[in-house]
Scaffold this active site. Sequence first.
Site: not given
Ligand code: GLN
Length: 203
Positions: A81, A180, A182
């Site tokens: 992410c 994710h 995790e």
């Molecule tokens: N939207 C977040 C970002 O731009 C990422 C979101 C996440 O890691 N769940 O960093």
Amino acid sequence: MVLQIGVLALQGDFREHINTLNSFQDVEAREVRTEGDLQGLDGLVIPGGESTAISKLATMFGIDTAIRNSIRAGMPVLGTCAGMIMLADDILDPKSGQTSFGGLDISVRRNAFGRQVDSFECDIQEHGFSSERLHATFIRAPWVEKVGDKVQVLATIPTDSDQKRAVAVQQGNVIATSFHPEISGEMQVHSYFLNVIRQARST
Ligand code: GLN
């Protein structure tokens, strides 16, 4: 042989990655905050969280250049992410001053699936991590809009406009997912990453 895996612990859900990694018998996972913490690692994980905060804190903690150089030197890295955003060579909509470590020849769009309320979970049937279905949790997730020649797409999902978007990619020792693994007890991504590390060590 025990694998020493670091998890960048500046912001985000690094504890969840440490718990997932430590559930593998031959892994010792530890938090990484400074350049010195990178010593002796077999691989590094960049967690989910907020990429703008991780980018700012990495500069403040003086670890950004060391991570960038380690990735370039071939250290295996997994980003999830926000971690995917940190590994992208190109962020399509960065906040002003936001930088990434790079390492993946991809263009990512932040918050591409929508805002917090648009978070969702799904099972991905076909993907490159294993032959089992993969449980994926998307939270304000990015997607990959462009991939370079050396990048392999490991998973895609259909979006609202029915266009497929890449949500997991690999370029050599660098792997990233929009979702994710995790936080849901999904082990296949970490298991795949550990195999990439074992392979890198044996060559
Ligand atoms: N939207 C977040 C970002 O731009 C990422 C979101 C996440 O890691 N769940 O960093």
